[in-house]
Design a protein around this motif. Structure first.
Motif, PDB file in Angstrom:
ATOM      1  N   PHE A 152     -62.188 -67.820 -21.996  1.00 51.52           N
ATOM      2  CA  PHE A 152     -62.806 -66.216 -22.785  1.00 51.52           C
ATOM      3  C   PHE A 152     -61.846 -65.771 -23.024  1.00 51.52           C
ATOM      4  CE2 PHE A 152     -65.848 -68.623 -19.850  1.00 51.52           C
ATOM      5  CZ  PHE A 152     -67.390 -68.508 -20.601  1.00 51.52           C
ATOM      6  N   LYS A 153     -62.371 -65.210 -24.459  1.00 52.37           N
ATOM      7  CA  LYS A 153     -61.167 -64.050 -24.880  1.00 52.37           C
ATOM      8  C   LYS A 153     -60.705 -63.054 -23.585  1.00 52.37           C
ATOM      9  CE  LYS A 153     -58.543 -63.514 -28.586  1.00 52.37           C
ATOM     10  NZ  LYS A 153     -57.803 -64.101 -29.312  1.00 52.37           N
ATOM     11  N   PHE A 154     -62.319 -62.482 -23.313  1.00 54.83           N
ATOM     12  CA  PHE A 154     -61.784 -61.610 -22.240  1.00 54.83           C
ATOM     13  C   PHE A 154     -63.139 -61.752 -21.369  1.00 54.83           C
ATOM     14  CE2 PHE A 154     -63.792 -59.404 -25.729  1.00 54.83           C
ATOM     15  CZ  PHE A 154     -64.721 -58.344 -25.485  1.00 54.83           C
ATOM     16  N   ILE A 170     -71.000 -50.389 -20.469  1.00 52.25           N
ATOM     17  CA  ILE A 170     -70.348 -51.475 -20.053  1.00 52.25           C
ATOM     18  C   ILE A 170     -69.830 -52.336 -21.380  1.00 52.25           C
ATOM     19  CG2 ILE A 170     -72.362 -52.520 -19.118  1.00 52.25           C
ATOM     20  CD1 ILE A 170     -70.236 -54.024 -16.841  1.00 52.25           C
ATOM     21  N   TYR A 171     -71.824 -52.063 -22.047  1.00 49.87           N
ATOM     22  CA  TYR A 171     -71.688 -53.021 -23.025  1.00 49.87           C
ATOM     23  C   TYR A 171     -70.803 -52.239 -24.346  1.00 49.87           C
ATOM     24  CZ  TYR A 171     -76.370 -53.850 -21.588  1.00 49.87           C
ATOM     25  OH  TYR A 171     -77.296 -54.749 -20.023  1.00 49.87           O
ATOM     26  N   GLU A 172     -70.208 -50.771 -24.414  1.00 50.44           N
ATOM     27  CA  GLU A 172     -69.665 -49.994 -25.490  1.00 50.44           C
ATOM     28  C   GLU A 172     -67.920 -51.132 -24.758  1.00 50.44           C
ATOM     29  OE1 GLU A 172     -72.452 -46.089 -26.043  1.00 50.44           O
ATOM     30  OE2 GLU A 172     -70.880 -45.747 -24.764  1.00 50.44           O
ATOM     31  N   HIS A 173     -68.066 -50.854 -23.826  1.00 53.19           N
ATOM     32  CA  HIS A 173     -66.651 -51.155 -23.458  1.00 53.19           C
ATOM     33  C   HIS A 173     -66.269 -52.968 -24.456  1.00 53.19           C
ATOM     34  CE1 HIS A 173     -62.796 -50.886 -21.608  1.00 53.19           C
ATOM     35  NE2 HIS A 173     -63.073 -52.433 -20.738  1.00 53.19           N
ATOM     36  N   ALA A 174     -67.303 -53.564 -23.812  1.00 54.38           N
ATOM     37  CA  ALA A 174     -66.989 -54.664 -24.655  1.00 54.38           C
ATOM     38  C   ALA A 174     -66.793 -54.821 -25.732  1.00 54.38           C
ATOM     39  CB  ALA A 174     -67.747 -55.737 -23.559  1.00 54.38           C
ATOM     40  N   THR A 175     -67.613 -54.388 -26.472  1.00 56.84           N
ATOM     41  CA  THR A 175     -67.735 -53.959 -27.615  1.00 56.84           C
ATOM     42  C   THR A 175     -66.362 -53.612 -28.195  1.00 56.84           C
ATOM     43  OG1 THR A 175     -70.328 -54.722 -27.880  1.00 56.84           O
ATOM     44  CG2 THR A 175     -68.868 -53.448 -30.059  1.00 56.84           C
ATOM     45  N   ASN A 176     -66.220 -52.876 -27.960  1.00 56.51           N
ATOM     46  CA  ASN A 176     -64.684 -52.670 -28.715  1.00 56.51           C
ATOM     47  C   ASN A 176     -63.875 -53.043 -28.453  1.00 56.51           C
ATOM     48  OD1 ASN A 176     -64.865 -49.669 -28.961  1.00 56.51           O
ATOM     49  ND2 ASN A 176     -65.398 -48.709 -26.907  1.00 56.51           N
ATOM     50  N   ALA A 178     -63.549 -56.648 -28.547  1.00 56.18           N
ATOM     51  CA  ALA A 178     -64.094 -57.475 -29.618  1.00 56.18           C
ATOM     52  C   ALA A 178     -63.699 -56.840 -30.760  1.00 56.18           C
ATOM     53  CB  ALA A 178     -65.393 -57.724 -29.276  1.00 56.18           C
ATOM     54  N   GLY A 179     -63.488 -55.717 -30.691  1.00 57.69           N
ATOM     55  CA  GLY A 179     -62.819 -55.126 -32.456  1.00 57.69           C
ATOM     56  C   GLY A 179     -63.835 -55.630 -33.409  1.00 57.69           C
ATOM     57  N   CYS A 180     -65.457 -55.542 -33.256  1.00 57.98           N
ATOM     58  CA  CYS A 180     -66.080 -55.900 -33.827  1.00 57.98           C
ATOM     59  C   CYS A 180     -67.594 -54.644 -33.947  1.00 57.98           C
ATOM     60  CB  CYS A 180     -66.278 -57.469 -34.547  1.00 57.98           C
ATOM     61  SG  CYS A 180     -67.383 -58.206 -33.157  1.00 57.98           S
ATOM     62  N   SER A 181     -68.753 -55.225 -34.637  1.00 55.21           N
ATOM     63  CA  SER A 181     -69.487 -54.545 -34.701  1.00 55.21           C
ATOM     64  C   SER A 181     -70.858 -55.363 -34.065  1.00 55.21           C
ATOM     65  CB  SER A 181     -70.135 -53.655 -36.176  1.00 55.21           C
ATOM     66  OG  SER A 181     -70.552 -55.369 -36.560  1.00 55.21           O
ATOM     67  N   SER A 182     -71.694 -54.537 -33.404  1.00 54.86           N
ATOM     68  CA  SER A 182     -72.015 -55.026 -32.006  1.00 54.86           C
ATOM     69  C   SER A 182     -73.321 -56.174 -33.070  1.00 54.86           C
ATOM     70  CB  SER A 182     -73.428 -53.684 -31.533  1.00 54.86           C
ATOM     71  OG  SER A 182     -73.773 -53.205 -32.572  1.00 54.86           O
ATOM     72  N   SER A 183     -73.688 -55.856 -34.209  1.00 60.06           N
ATOM     73  CA  SER A 183     -74.098 -57.077 -35.075  1.00 60.06           C
ATOM     74  C   SER A 183     -73.430 -58.351 -35.184  1.00 60.06           C
ATOM     75  CB  SER A 183     -74.713 -56.138 -36.325  1.00 60.06           C
ATOM     76  OG  SER A 183     -73.086 -56.196 -37.054  1.00 60.06           O
ATOM     77  N   GLU A 184     -71.654 -58.406 -35.445  1.00 57.71           N
ATOM     78  CA  GLU A 184     -71.150 -59.168 -35.678  1.00 57.71           C
ATOM     79  C   GLU A 184     -71.045 -60.133 -33.465  1.00 57.71           C
ATOM     80  OE1 GLU A 184     -68.527 -58.666 -39.095  1.00 57.71           O
ATOM     81  OE2 GLU A 184     -67.991 -57.212 -36.755  1.00 57.71           O
ATOM     82  N   ILE A 185     -72.135 -59.650 -32.669  1.00 59.14           N
ATOM     83  CA  ILE A 185     -72.123 -60.256 -31.072  1.00 59.14           C
ATOM     84  C   ILE A 185     -73.617 -60.669 -30.813  1.00 59.14           C
ATOM     85  CG2 ILE A 185     -71.878 -59.645 -29.036  1.00 59.14           C
ATOM     86  CD1 ILE A 185     -69.937 -57.085 -30.228  1.00 59.14           C
ATOM     87  N   LEU A 186     -73.467 -61.993 -30.313  1.00 61.50           N
ATOM     88  CA  LEU A 186     -74.377 -62.650 -29.752  1.00 61.50           C
ATOM     89  C   LEU A 186     -74.630 -62.017 -28.523  1.00 61.50           C
ATOM     90  CD1 LEU A 186     -77.114 -64.447 -30.092  1.00 61.50           C
ATOM     91  CD2 LEU A 186     -75.525 -66.208 -30.094  1.00 61.50           C
ATOM     92  N   PHE A 187     -75.732 -61.673 -27.771  1.00 52.65           N
ATOM     93  CA  PHE A 187     -75.295 -61.495 -26.233  1.00 52.65           C
ATOM     94  C   PHE A 187     -76.238 -62.930 -25.681  1.00 52.65           C
ATOM     95  CE2 PHE A 187     -75.311 -60.268 -22.555  1.00 52.65           C
ATOM     96  CZ  PHE A 187     -74.274 -59.034 -21.989  1.00 52.65           C
ATOM     97  N   ILE A 188     -76.183 -63.190 -24.448  1.00 51.81           N
ATOM     98  CA  ILE A 188     -77.038 -64.462 -23.691  1.00 51.81           C
ATOM     99  C   ILE A 188     -76.683 -64.131 -22.235  1.00 51.81           C
ATOM    100  CG2 ILE A 188     -76.940 -67.125 -23.946  1.00 51.81           C
ATOM    101  CD1 ILE A 188     -74.613 -65.982 -26.566  1.00 51.81           C
ATOM    102  N   GLY A 189     -78.064 -64.275 -22.102  1.00 55.38           N
ATOM    103  CA  GLY A 189     -77.737 -64.237 -19.800  1.00 55.38           C
ATOM    104  C   GLY A 189     -79.623 -64.181 -19.786  1.00 55.38           C
ATOM    105  N   ASP A 190     -79.329 -64.405 -18.709  1.00 58.22           N
ATOM    106  CA  ASP A 190     -80.289 -65.070 -17.614  1.00 58.22           C
ATOM    107  C   ASP A 190     -81.648 -63.416 -17.182  1.00 58.22           C
ATOM    108  OD1 ASP A 190     -79.012 -64.237 -15.665  1.00 58.22           O
ATOM    109  OD2 ASP A 190     -80.502 -65.157 -14.210  1.00 58.22           O
TER     110      ASP A 190
END
Length: 234
Positions: A152-154, A170-176, A178-190
Motif C-alpha cells: 500500500f502506498k499509504f 477521513i475520506y478527504e484526508h485520504a484523497t488529498n 492520493a493527489g487525484c480527484s475522487s472520481s479517479e478512486i475506487l473504494f472497496i469494503g464490506d
C-alpha cells in the motif's frame, strides 16, 4: 474500470479477517484476561462494568464519529480504580493495552486469495487503506504481520485523522494524500454505508464487498477478491 488511479480498501473484514468475530464484551476480555493485573478488580464482571462506564463517559464528550485512542479508555479506567496507586497506574495501563493488542493480533489473518490479488493489483494501481481503528499504528502492524506492508502506498486510519468513517474528513484526508480527484478512486469494503454509499456520495467509484454473495439490484458488488480482480480486468 477506466480512469481509475487509486484503489482504496477498508481493512478489517475486507483485507484482514478474524477467526471469530468478537462479541461486544470480548474487547474488554481481551484486555483483562491474562494481563497480570486482574487482581486490581474483583473479577471480569467488575472490570467489564468499569470498562463500559468509561467507554460511555468518553463517548459523551465526543462529537458524532469523532475518534479517540483506545489507550485513553484504559487510562481513565485505571485512574478511577482506587485500588491502583498513582505510581502503578502507567504500568497497569500498559499491561492492559499490550494484552489487548497481543490477543487481537492473534485472532487476525489474511486469506491467501486476498494477499495474492492485492499484490497483482498493486502492479497496475496505487493501493491505499482507509480504515476505522482505535490502536495507533495497529493497521500498519497487521498488514506487516501478513506480508502486505509494502503493498500500500499509504494507510489512513481514524485514530490518526481523529474522525471515523462515515465522517467526510477521513475520506478527504485520504484523497488529498492520493493527489487525484475522487472520481479517479475506487473504494472497496464490506461496510455498506462506510465503504459504498458514503464514498459514492463523495464522488468515488465504489464496489461493495458482500461476502454473503447476495446480488442486490442497483448495487455493484463482489463476493470475494477473485471477483474483484475479474471486474478490474474488464
Amino acid at each position: 474500470m477506466a480512469n481509475i488511479k487509486y484503489l482504496f480498501f477498508d481493512c478489517m473484514e475486507t483485507i484482514v479477517d478474524l477467526y471469530d468475530l468478537p462479541q461486544e464484551n470480548d474487547y474488554a476480555l481481551w484486555a483483562f484476561k491474562d494481563s497480570g493485573v486482574e487482581h486490581f478488580w474483583k473479577g471480569f464482571s467488575d472490570f467489564l462494568n468499569s470498562h463500559e462506564k468509561v467507554k460511555n463517559e468518553i463517548s459523551y464528550t465526543l462529537e458524532p464519529h469523532q475518534e479517540y485512542d483506545l489507550i485513553r479508555r484504559f487510562e481513565l479506567l485505571v485512574q478511577k480504580n482506587k485500588a491502583i496507586s498513582i505510581e502503578k497506574q502507567i504500568e497497569v495501563v500498559n499491561k492492559l493495552h499490550a494484552n489487548y493488542w497481543k490477543t487481537y493480533q492473534s485472532k487476525c489473518f489474511v486469506k491467501s486469495e486476498v494477499r495474492n490479488v492485492l499484490k497483482e493489483l498493486s502492479k497496475k494501481y496505487e493501493l491505499a487503506v482507509v480504515s476505522n481503528f482505535k490502536v495507533n499504528g495497529g493497521i500498519e502492524q497487521l498488514l506487516q504481520n501478513n506480508e502486505l506492508g509494502n503493498v500500500f502506498k499509504f494507510v489512513v486510519t481514524s485514530i490518526n485523522v481523529g474522525w471515523r468513517k462515515p465522517h467526510r474528513r477521513i475520506y478527504e484526508h485520504a484523497t488529498n494524500l492520493a493527489g487525484c480527484s475522487s472520481s479517479e478512486i475506487l473504494f472497496i469494503g464490506d461496510d455498506y454505508e462506510n465503504d459504498y454509499k458514503t464514498p459514492q456520495r463523495m464522488g468515488y467509484k465504489t464496489i461493495y464487498l458482500d461476502k454473503n454473495g447476495a446480488k442486490r439490484s442497483g448495487i455493484e458488488s463482489v463476493s470475494n477478491f477473485y471477483e474483484l480482480q475479474a471486474v478490474l480486468k474488464e
